[in-house]
Design a protein around this motif. Structure first.
Motif, short mmCIF file in Angstrom:
data_model
loop_
_atom_site.label_atom_id
_atom_site.label_comp_id
_atom_site.label_asym_id
_atom_site.label_seq_id
_atom_site.Cartn_x
_atom_site.Cartn_y
_atom_site.Cartn_z
N VAL A 1 53.05 46.86 71.27
CA VAL A 1 51.86 46.15 70.81
C VAL A 1 50.99 47.06 69.94
CG1 VAL A 1 49.69 45.14 71.60
CG2 VAL A 1 51.81 44.48 72.67
N LYS A 2 50.90 48.33 70.32
CA LYS A 2 49.90 49.17 69.68
C LYS A 2 50.46 50.15 68.64
CE LYS A 2 46.24 50.32 70.86
NZ LYS A 2 45.03 50.29 70.12
N THR B 1 52.90 48.53 75.77
CA THR B 1 51.83 49.20 75.04
C THR B 1 52.35 49.77 73.73
OG1 THR B 1 50.97 49.85 77.19
CG2 THR B 1 49.97 50.87 75.28
N ALA C 1 54.00 55.37 73.95
CA ALA C 1 52.56 55.50 74.07
C ALA C 1 52.19 56.54 75.12
CB ALA C 1 51.94 54.14 74.43
N PHE C 2 52.94 56.59 76.22
CA PHE C 2 52.60 57.50 77.31
C PHE C 2 53.81 58.33 77.71
CE2 PHE C 2 50.10 53.63 77.80
CZ PHE C 2 48.83 54.14 77.63
N ILE D 1 43.52 39.04 73.20
CA ILE D 1 44.84 39.34 73.76
C ILE D 1 44.71 39.87 75.19
CG2 ILE D 1 44.91 41.64 72.73
CD1 ILE D 1 47.91 41.40 72.59
N LEU D 2 43.59 40.56 75.50
CA LEU D 2 43.42 41.07 76.87
C LEU D 2 43.22 39.91 77.84
CD1 LEU D 2 41.21 44.23 76.33
CD2 LEU D 2 43.66 44.06 76.63
N LYS E 1 43.47 51.50 77.72
CA LYS E 1 42.85 50.27 78.21
C LYS E 1 43.89 49.16 78.32
CE LYS E 1 39.01 47.23 77.18
NZ LYS E 1 37.86 47.00 76.28
N ASP F 1 35.80 41.20 74.92
CA ASP F 1 36.96 41.95 74.41
C ASP F 1 37.86 41.09 73.55
OD1 ASP F 1 36.76 44.58 75.01
OD2 ASP F 1 37.51 44.35 77.05
N ALA F 2 38.88 41.77 73.00
CA ALA F 2 39.87 41.06 72.20
C ALA F 2 40.54 39.98 73.03
CB ALA F 2 40.90 42.04 71.68
N PHE G 1 44.74 47.25 67.16
CA PHE G 1 43.70 46.59 67.93
C PHE G 1 42.59 47.58 68.18
CE2 PHE G 1 47.41 44.02 69.13
CZ PHE G 1 46.92 42.78 68.78
N GLU G 2 41.42 47.04 68.54
CA GLU G 2 40.28 47.93 68.74
C GLU G 2 40.41 48.78 69.99
OE1 GLU G 2 36.51 46.02 68.69
OE2 GLU G 2 36.86 45.20 66.70
N PHE G 3 41.04 48.20 71.01
CA PHE G 3 41.06 48.91 72.30
C PHE G 3 42.07 50.06 72.27
CE2 PHE G 3 43.24 44.81 72.48
CZ PHE G 3 44.56 45.24 72.57
N THR G 4 41.88 51.00 73.19
CA THR G 4 42.79 52.15 73.25
C THR G 4 44.07 51.77 73.97
OG1 THR G 4 41.84 52.82 75.34
CG2 THR G 4 40.88 53.78 73.36
N ASN G 5 45.08 52.62 73.80
CA ASN G 5 46.34 52.43 74.53
C ASN G 5 46.09 52.39 76.03
OD1 ASN G 5 47.64 52.52 72.14
ND2 ASN G 5 48.73 54.44 72.52
#
Lengths: 343, 608, 98
Positions: free
Chosen positions: B215-216, B212, B140-141, C75-76, A23, C72-73, A17-21
């Motif tokens: 998903v990421k 997170t 992630a963290f 999903i948010l 965010k 924003d995307a 996804f475009e956003f950072t972890n």
């Protein structure tokens, strides 16, 4: 079965996804924080709706006429400050995105100042309330005259007898309100006439005590019998050091004629009527104020780092993430301001 | 009351001082032995944090188990001293007094739920397995991850201290319904609230991190629908934690405010709380029940969904077959999680709640049987006509499925309001919850320990001991908990110190003694696991094989054990779904996700 | 990267959402909110409804513009809706049961 390997020559990457972890995680934290507020607000809603509109056997009205009215104009101004700090926060982000470092620092500092002002005002409001006898434990008993003054300031037009009913509980009595048949006679009447306390006050005290004598153990209206020096032992400032319970027992054991002085002892001791309004008010504004305070610290750290030149367009998402938190705090205040102060 | 006043200073400060001491100790260790500190204490490595959760939960399970045996002891030999409890908790009566019975069952449930099951499933296996399965180098963290473990320690300290304060502990049940939890004197209940509060923070930190990460940070090719079911279940569970736990947090905060600062959220009219005079607060006791179960019913699914995911992985591996209906398995996880949010009222049929609401909750609860049945039949279909390898984790998975059926079926009965009114607060409920949480969840945890142990420690556990542990536990489990259905439906009340006070229950003493003896054997069998677990860590058979179970998921593509911080020595990439067992086209009976397809050198094999 | 920062200041400035307009709207709505209880003293129901509507509008604008959900995307936005769903379930039950 094995078609999967051949059907997908390209690789799907849903993880990008475009956003950072950071965010995404802040949004998740906001969700969970929102749920915590929803817990408190749900409680607030239920308690408020089930609070009686007028004094009854089981409870005070949500905000009795003699309680301290809140100052809408001042709190409205405070809300304005918080909205300002919200817009300076987005301005800070916009400045950073435009490569304007000076703007970033200026707007971050303004945001932080706005938040600090908000918390300070909240602190002022709390101390003012506590000074007026409204704590998380409830409302301090006031005498009928003070209640009348406060009520008038809040714009209500209760008669003295109606106000006494609000304070001490509405009781059914024979006769008309202006000439009640149950007026005390005998020794009590002498005491009454001697001017120690008002007609209505005596009347309701007498009736309330009689209710208890009739083995009706349900609580009668808060005020005299159901004062409380709640929770933490030793919160009364009775000169003789009696606890709330001891004072109550004394009151119940006292001869009717002596009760006036016991009531005065209660007032001196700072006894309070438990009130759900007070509980909710302090917990909700306190929880929100804690968020603002944390936000001010958060912004302070960002500001120091901004002066060190830590932020560029490339990592502007750090500011954006802080902004998300800050706007969430603002958003919650929109709800709280409406629910606590306005409705 | 005077007791409370006199000791107020000590009890409220001592746990905080101990926490401060722990911080100082950690700082000292950091100074003296920085490598030890960053490897074993404040480690950001998800594998170490998973092991930390695993070991501390297993140690707390000893406390929770001892308390359970104390409860059973009182039911078999009422009024007699529980051996060792005088020394352990400093109770002069050794747990014979009714108030100590209350504390035993309260703390048994609290410890088992908050300190054993949730940290074991989400904290230990979630942490260890999820990043490996989705092909991430870490969570992630890492800092937040370490924080989520170390936030457990204040909780540990508060809960541990609650036994040693005036009043001897929290005794209002793990549900802590007011007004009892408000009027309970002594600081045990307050410390209980503090403990739960910190557990909540730990869970939320963990949940944010898992969501997170999943998903990421999935590896290349690891689409959502190529994720193994363990990772799916942790994702869904984390969403439950994220949305439900904060509500418990606010409820507990209000309870603490009521107890310590004199607010009156849950103080009903005409109740006296901590030396206060009667209040006209008119707070709502049922409000607590709503808020509490709004968390705690989803928490029931937090206690079982990850177990379902792990069992799906282990069963597919053991049966050498793909999980039957992978997508329905995912959808039913989601459905159970969603329905889990709208059924909490079935704990409150007897609370005086609006009867119309009761009916709504009854129907919603019965609907959960649908996705649950989907899962059950899919497991059965996975097992059906498979060439099952009877490893210990297979046995544990089979135990999970069968105990889930028993516990689930009794759950459907309880969902019906008329039946629940009959058996509410009886041992039938106790049987149900233990068939789910012990019979299902804990057996899956046993299985998971045996299954992932080689990957965790690079050694395998001793097999004969493991089989012994499983068989004794399984048999003793049945004798401990199955008779509870019977005594429960005959009216034996739970949470009653000496039920034989009631004439109609006097005949149940022998059955209870049988259950207690079985429970003692059940407890003793866990020593075998403990010995096997800690002994194998240092002296077990060394295992360096990457994929000892010939499994298909990504975690078996790392060195055993994964070396250092960062997991993969090859770039992880998923090429196919998670359960490619018994593929007739493949050379072996399994094709791992990470195995590149034969023609992968050519980007588009069928282009021309 | 600094040359990029200054290359098109006008273009990037135009790219920002209309923050000041949203701010003006929020302030105006707040003023209306504070005035409502003084003006609509007689009808609490109408006042309450009005106040709730105004708050929802304010919240939507804060979430969509200041918190960038509009840009924003998706999903948010989905994540942000989760507490709304939970809140409506909880308040539905609490209000039915109080």
């Amino acid at each position: 079965m094995s078609s999967d390997h051949h059907a997908l020559p390209h690789i799907e990457t849903e993880g990008n996804f475009e956003f950072t972890n950071g965010k995404f995680a802040m949004w998740l934290l906001i969700v969970s924080d929102a749920m915590a507020f929803i817990g408190f607000l749900g409680a607030y809603m239920v308690l408020r709706i089930s609070a009686v509109g007028e004094p009854s056997l089981t409870g005070l009205p949500w905000q009795p006429a003699w309680s301290l009215p809140m100052d809408l104009i001042l709190t409205g101004l405070n809300t304005f400050v918080l909205i300002c700090s919200s817009v300076t926060m987005v301005k800070a982000l916009a400045a950073l995105q435009d490569g304007n470092q000076a703007g970033l620092k200026k707007y971050l500092a303004m945001t932080m100042l706005g938040g600090a002002f908000f918390v300070s005002f909240q602190y002022y409001e709390w101390t003012h309330f506590v000074h007026e006898g409204i704590t998380i434990q409830g409302m301090k008993l006031v005498d009928l005259d003070t209640a009348m003054t406060r009520g008038a300031a809040a714009g209500n037009k209760l008669t003295k007898l109606e106000m006494a009913a609000q304070m001490y509980g509405k009781r059914r009595f024979e006769g008309t309100p202006d000439a009640p048949a149950a007026l005390p006679t005998g020794k009590g009447a002498q005491d009454f006439r001697s001017g120690n306390f008002t007609e209505a006050e005596y009347l309701f005290l007498e009736l309330a005590v009689r209710d208890r004598a009739n083995a009706d153990l349900r609580p009668v209206q808060g005020g005299i019998i159901h004062h409380t020096a709640y929770g933490v032992p030793g919160t009364t400032n009775d000169p003789k050091g009696r606890t709330g319970r001891e004072l109550q027992e004394e009151l119940e054991a006292a001869e009717p004629a002596q009760r006036g002085s016991v009531i005065q002892a209660h007032r001196a001791a700072g006894s309070r009527v438990a009130s759900l309004f007070c509980s909710s008010f302090y917990v909700l504004t306190g929880f929100h104020g804690l968020h603002v305070a944390v936000g001010v610290l958060y912004l302070g750290i960002l500001l120091i780092r901004a002066f060190q030149g830590a932020y560029t367009r490339a990592n502007s998402s750090i500011i954006e993430v802080a902004g998300l938190y800050w706007h969430f705090v603002d958003l919650v205040w929109v709800l709280l301001f409406m629910l606590i102060y306005l409705i | 009351m005077h007791l409370l006043e006199a000791t107020d200073f000590n009890v409220t400060t001592t746990p905080w001082l101990v926490i401060l001491g722990l911080c100082v100790l950690m700082a000292l260790v950091r100074l003296i032995a920085p490598k030890f500190y960053s490897h074993y204490l404040w480690s950001g490595d998800h594998k170490m944090i998973g092991k930390q959760f695993l070991v501390s939960s297993l140690l707390w399970a000893v406390v929770g188990g001892a308390l359970a045996l104390g409860v059973r002891w009182q039911l078999a030999w009422p009024g007699s001293e529980v051996p060792g409890f005088k020394a352990l908790f400093g109770w002069p009566d050794g747990g014979a007094a009714p108030e100590h019975y209350n504390i035993m069952f309260t703390m048994h449930a609290s410890v088992m739920i908050f300190f054993v099951i949730i940290p074991l499933l989400v904290g230990a296996f979630g942490n260890f397995v999820v990043p490996l399965q989705i092909g991430a180098q870490d969570m992630a963290f890492p800092f937040l991850n370490a924080l989520s473990y170390w936030l457990m320690w204040p909780a540990f300290i508060f809960m541990a201290f609650s036994f040693y304060v005036p009043g001897d502990g929290a005794g209002a049940g793990w549900t802590s319904y007011p007004p009892l939890s408000e009027t309970m004197l002594g600081d045990g209940q307050t410390l209980w609230c503090m403990g739960v509060w910190f557990v909540g923070w730990s869970s939320i930190c963990g949940a944010v991190n898992y969501i997170t990460t999943i998903v990421k940070m999935r590896a290349k090719g690891m689409t959502l629908f190529r994720m193994p079911l363990t990772s799916w279940s942790i994702l869904i569970t984390s969403i439950l934690v994220l949305c439900a736990t904060p509500v418990l947090g606010s409820a507990v905060t209000m309870l603490l405010m009521d107890r310590e600062f004199g607010s009156s959220f849950f103080v009903p009219a005409a109740r006296v709380v901590s030396d206060a005079a009667q209040a006209t607060g008119g707070g709502q006791v049922i409000l607590w029940q709503h808020l509490f179960w709004f968390y705690s019913h989803p928490a029931v699914y937090i206690l079982v969904l990850p177990a379902m995911g792990m069992v799906s992985d282990m069963l597919a591996n053991a049966c050498r077959k793909p999980v039957f209906g992978y997508r329905p398995m995912v959808y039913s996880l989601i459905a159970i999680a969603f329905l889990g949010f709208v059924v909490w009222g079935h704990h409150m049929f007897q609370s005086g709640m609006n009867p119309a609401l009761g009916r709504t909750f009854m129907i919603a609860t019965m609907m959960i049987a649908l996705p649950s049945a989907v899962k059950t039949f899919n497991w059965l279909a996975t097992i059906y006509r498979s060439q099952m390898q009877l490893e210990v984790h297979t046995l544990c998975s089979l135990a999970f499925v069968s105990m889930w059926i028993i516990g689930g079926l009794s759950g459907i009965f309880m969902a019906a309001t008329p039946v629940d009114i009959q058996i509410h607060d009886t041992y039938a409920i106790v049987a149900h919850i233990h068939y789910i949480v012990f019979g299902s969840t804990l057996f899956s945890v046993f299985g998971a320990i045996y299954y992932w142990y080689p990957k965790m420690f690079g050694r395998t556990m001793n097999k004969p001991l493991a089989y012994t542990h499983f068989i004794v536990t399984f048999v003793a489990f049945q004798f401990t908990f199955f008779p509870m259905h019977v005594v429960g439906s005959r009216g034996m009340l739970r949470r009653t110190a000496d039920p034989y006070f009631y004439g109609n229950l006097q005949g149940m003493l022998p059955v209870n003694q049988l259950m207690t003896v079985a429970a003692l054997i059940l407890g003793a069998a866990q020593l075998v696991l403990a010995i096997n677990f800690f002994w194998s860590m240092f002296a077990g058979k060394v295992c360096t094989e990457r994929n000892p179970w010939k499994a298909t998921t990504m975690e078996w593509n790392t060195p055993t054990p994964p070396v250092g911080h960062g997991n993969f020595d090859v770039i992880p990439e998923a090429h196919r779904g998670p359960y490619e067992y018994a593929d007739p086209d493949a050379a072996e009976d399994f094709t791992p996700q990470f195995q590149a397809p034969a023609g992968s050198a050519k980007p588009v094999p069928h282009a021309h | 990267m600094s040359h990029q920062d200054h290359a098109h200041p006008a273009a990037t400035a135009h790219a920002h959402p209309p923050y000041l307009k949203v701010f003006a709207l929020l302030v105006a709505l707040t003023v209306v909110e504070v005035v409502v209880p003084f003006v609509l003293t007689g009808s609490r129901g109408i006042a309450a409804t009005l106040l709730i509507v105004i708050s929802v509008v304010k919240i939507l604008f804060i979430a969509r513009y200041f918190m960038h959900l509009k840009f924003d995307a998706k999903i948010l936005g989905l994540v942000a809706c989760a507490p709304l769903v939970c809140a409506s379930i909880l308040s539905f039950v609490l209000l039915w049961d109080h």
